[in-house]
Design a protein around this motif. Structure first.
Motif, PDB file in Angstrom:
ATOM      1  N   THR A 136     -21.949  24.755 -13.107  1.00 57.59           N
ATOM      2  CA  THR A 136     -21.391  23.409 -13.009  1.00 57.59           C
ATOM      3  C   THR A 136     -20.648  23.072 -14.293  1.00 57.59           C
ATOM      4  O   THR A 136     -21.095  23.388 -15.391  1.00 57.59           O
ATOM      5  CB  THR A 136     -22.501  22.376 -12.771  1.00 57.59           C
ATOM      6  OG1 THR A 136     -23.174  22.679 -11.537  1.00 57.59           O
ATOM      7  CG2 THR A 136     -21.932  20.966 -12.685  1.00 57.59           C
ATOM      8  N   GLN A 137     -19.496  22.430 -14.144  1.00 62.59           N
ATOM      9  CA  GLN A 137     -18.675  22.029 -15.278  1.00 62.59           C
ATOM     10  C   GLN A 137     -18.537  20.507 -15.282  1.00 62.59           C
ATOM     11  O   GLN A 137     -18.168  19.900 -14.277  1.00 62.59           O
ATOM     12  CB  GLN A 137     -17.288  22.674 -15.190  1.00 62.59           C
ATOM     13  CG  GLN A 137     -16.376  22.370 -16.371  1.00 62.59           C
ATOM     14  CD  GLN A 137     -15.021  23.052 -16.244  1.00 62.59           C
ATOM     15  OE1 GLN A 137     -14.612  23.444 -15.153  1.00 62.59           O
ATOM     16  NE2 GLN A 137     -14.324  23.197 -17.352  1.00 62.59           N
ATOM     17  N   TYR A 138     -18.843  19.891 -16.410  1.00 64.98           N
ATOM     18  CA  TYR A 138     -18.760  18.434 -16.559  1.00 64.98           C
ATOM     19  C   TYR A 138     -17.486  18.085 -17.333  1.00 64.98           C
ATOM     20  O   TYR A 138     -17.257  18.575 -18.437  1.00 64.98           O
ATOM     21  CB  TYR A 138     -19.992  17.902 -17.282  1.00 64.98           C
ATOM     22  CG  TYR A 138     -21.274  18.110 -16.499  1.00 64.98           C
ATOM     23  CD1 TYR A 138     -21.729  17.147 -15.600  1.00 64.98           C
ATOM     24  CD2 TYR A 138     -21.991  19.301 -16.628  1.00 64.98           C
ATOM     25  CE1 TYR A 138     -22.893  17.359 -14.861  1.00 64.98           C
ATOM     26  CE2 TYR A 138     -23.154  19.512 -15.893  1.00 64.98           C
ATOM     27  CZ  TYR A 138     -23.596  18.545 -15.013  1.00 64.98           C
ATOM     28  OH  TYR A 138     -24.740  18.752 -14.287  1.00 64.98           O
ATOM     29  N   ILE A 139     -16.654  17.233 -16.715  1.00 65.50           N
ATOM     30  CA  ILE A 139     -15.338  16.922 -17.270  1.00 65.50           C
ATOM     31  C   ILE A 139     -15.168  15.407 -17.383  1.00 65.50           C
ATOM     32  O   ILE A 139     -15.521  14.663 -16.466  1.00 65.50           O
ATOM     33  CB  ILE A 139     -14.222  17.500 -16.375  1.00 65.50           C
ATOM     34  CG1 ILE A 139     -14.409  19.013 -16.199  1.00 65.50           C
ATOM     35  CG2 ILE A 139     -12.845  17.188 -16.944  1.00 65.50           C
ATOM     36  CD1 ILE A 139     -13.492  19.621 -15.160  1.00 65.50           C
ATOM     37  N   THR A 140     -14.620  14.974 -18.505  1.00 64.62           N
ATOM     38  CA  THR A 140     -14.314  13.567 -18.702  1.00 64.62           C
ATOM     39  C   THR A 140     -12.805  13.372 -18.642  1.00 64.62           C
ATOM     40  O   THR A 140     -12.056  14.008 -19.387  1.00 64.62           O
ATOM     41  CB  THR A 140     -14.844  13.059 -20.056  1.00 64.62           C
ATOM     42  OG1 THR A 140     -16.257  13.227 -20.098  1.00 64.62           O
ATOM     43  CG2 THR A 140     -14.509  11.589 -20.251  1.00 64.62           C
ATOM     44  N   VAL A 141     -12.366  12.507 -17.719  1.00 61.41           N
ATOM     45  CA  VAL A 141     -10.949  12.215 -17.527  1.00 61.41           C
ATOM     46  C   VAL A 141     -10.698  10.755 -17.905  1.00 61.41           C
ATOM     47  O   VAL A 141     -11.387   9.857 -17.418  1.00 61.41           O
ATOM     48  CB  VAL A 141     -10.522  12.475 -16.060  1.00 61.41           C
ATOM     49  CG1 VAL A 141      -9.065  12.107 -15.849  1.00 61.41           C
ATOM     50  CG2 VAL A 141     -10.760  13.931 -15.698  1.00 61.41           C
ATOM     51  N   LYS A 142      -9.713  10.510 -18.763  1.00 57.01           N
ATOM     52  CA  LYS A 142      -9.439   9.149 -19.237  1.00 57.01           C
ATOM     53  C   LYS A 142      -8.890   8.256 -18.131  1.00 57.01           C
ATOM     54  O   LYS A 142      -9.226   7.071 -18.052  1.00 57.01           O
ATOM     55  CB  LYS A 142      -8.461   9.203 -20.410  1.00 57.01           C
ATOM     56  CG  LYS A 142      -9.039   9.840 -21.676  1.00 57.01           C
ATOM     57  CD  LYS A 142      -8.020   9.837 -22.795  1.00 57.01           C
ATOM     58  CE  LYS A 142      -8.605  10.470 -24.061  1.00 57.01           C
ATOM     59  NZ  LYS A 142      -7.614  10.486 -25.178  1.00 57.01           N
ATOM     60  N   ASP A 143      -8.040   8.824 -17.270  1.00 60.84           N
ATOM     61  CA  ASP A 143      -7.433   8.042 -16.188  1.00 60.84           C
ATOM     62  C   ASP A 143      -8.420   7.964 -15.021  1.00 60.84           C
ATOM     63  O   ASP A 143      -8.560   8.908 -14.241  1.00 60.84           O
ATOM     64  CB  ASP A 143      -6.121   8.692 -15.753  1.00 60.84           C
ATOM     65  CG  ASP A 143      -5.365   7.852 -14.729  1.00 60.84           C
ATOM     66  OD1 ASP A 143      -5.913   6.851 -14.251  1.00 60.84           O
ATOM     67  OD2 ASP A 143      -4.211   8.223 -14.405  1.00 60.84           O
ATOM     68  N   GLU A 144      -9.086   6.822 -14.866  1.00 62.03           N
ATOM     69  CA  GLU A 144     -10.101   6.663 -13.828  1.00 62.03           C
ATOM     70  C   GLU A 144      -9.516   6.846 -12.433  1.00 62.03           C
ATOM     71  O   GLU A 144     -10.217   7.288 -11.510  1.00 62.03           O
ATOM     72  CB  GLU A 144     -10.768   5.288 -13.952  1.00 62.03           C
ATOM     73  CG  GLU A 144     -11.868   5.022 -12.945  1.00 62.03           C
ATOM     74  CD  GLU A 144     -13.048   5.983 -13.056  1.00 62.03           C
ATOM     75  OE1 GLU A 144     -13.729   6.188 -12.042  1.00 62.03           O
ATOM     76  OE2 GLU A 144     -13.288   6.536 -14.156  1.00 62.03           O
TER      77      GLU A 144
END
Length: 278
Positions: free
Chosen positions: A102-110
């Motif tokens: 599993t890869q956890y990613i944070t994206v600024k554009d909701e």
């Protein structure tokens, strides 16, 4: 004369082996199966998997079916249907389990995680265009599966990973990511026909190349596109440049491979990853 004849035969053997280069087999969801389906003295058979046409090539004196296995495939026994004229038969193969991380990613554009209604309208319209490109079928007996890497760079995302964006689970990763500087030229991994280009909500600027018999490569998040739909390209031709368009956290190339309309592990088709390094 005999020595020349022997040398000529030897060179022909080498050439035929190069032309018959096959992807690496991997009997797991998202993998590729290589199944013998007849002697080359016979006419080329028609092969289908789950109702979809399958690539068939000559290799090792046999017709070989190159089958893309879906990431969603159930474990156990699956089958292809082989038709030689009016004769029809089935061939079984077994798929084993593979645990993708599993890869956890944070994206600024909701909105790239939870699109609004207007975004969804655009996404739905784009889906049909993407599906049209991925299901393209060009009949050919010259399958260029001896791919070369489209860019040099660092592998930053692997195929099949379960992805969680901003804490919310989404579909598994359908390709692999290669990090590189914006503007890095992207080269066609093999000869083919451009089957679609466009700017998509999630994928950004994207190019699809049809290599024949249901083998499609996909290049996403480009900063620019240098080819047009329907254009013929040769191996090594520049098709665009690395960028950060669509849903991204930084500049990289998303490289996808589709076979019989199933997204499969790209690394099965390419040289060792050591050749990716600058």
């Amino acid at each position: 004369m005999k020595s020349r004849a022997w040398l000529f035969s030897f060179l022909l053997l080498i050439c035929s082996n190069v032309l018959a280069k096959l992807p690496e087999q991997s009997a797991v969801p998202g993998g590729v199966m290589i199944l013998p389906v007849g002697n080359i003295q016979q006419a080329k058979p028609d092969v289908r998997f789950e109702g979809k046409p399958v690539m068939v090539v000559k290799a090792d004196g046999l017709w070989q079916a190159i089958v893309g296995v879906p990431l969603s495939a159930k474990l156990g026994t699956l089958r292809i249907v082989v038709e030689h004229g009016e004769e029809k038969s089935t061939q079984l193969f077994t798929i084993k389990d593979k645990q993708y991380p599993t890869q956890y990613i944070t994206v600024k554009d909701e909105r790239k995680v939870n699109p609004n209604s207007l975004d969804m309208k655009r996404i739905n319209q784009e889906s049909s265009r993407i599906q049209e490109a991925l299901t393209a079928w060009t009949e050919t007996n010259n399958e260029p599966v001896n791919f070369v890497w489209p860019i040099k760079g660092r592998v930053s995302g692997l195929f099949g990973r379960r992805r969680v964006f901003n804490g919310e689970p989404r579909k598994p990763h359908s390709g692999m990511d290669i990090a590189a500087k914006t503007g890095t030229p992207i080269h066609a991994p093999a000869a083919g026909i451009i089957r679609g280009t466009g700017d998509y909500f999630f994928n950004g600027n994207t190019v699809f190349i049809d290599h024949g018999q249901g083998l499609i490569t996909m290049f996403c998040h480009l900063s620019r596109i240098d080819v047009k739909d329907g254009q013929t390209v040769k191996q090594g031709d520049i098709i665009g440049a690395v960028g950060a368009t669509g849903r991204v956290t930084g500049p990289h190339l998303h490289l996808g491979v589709s076979l019989n309309d199933e997204r499969v592990e790209p690394r099965l088709f390419f040289p060792p990853e050591s050749e990716l390094k600058n």
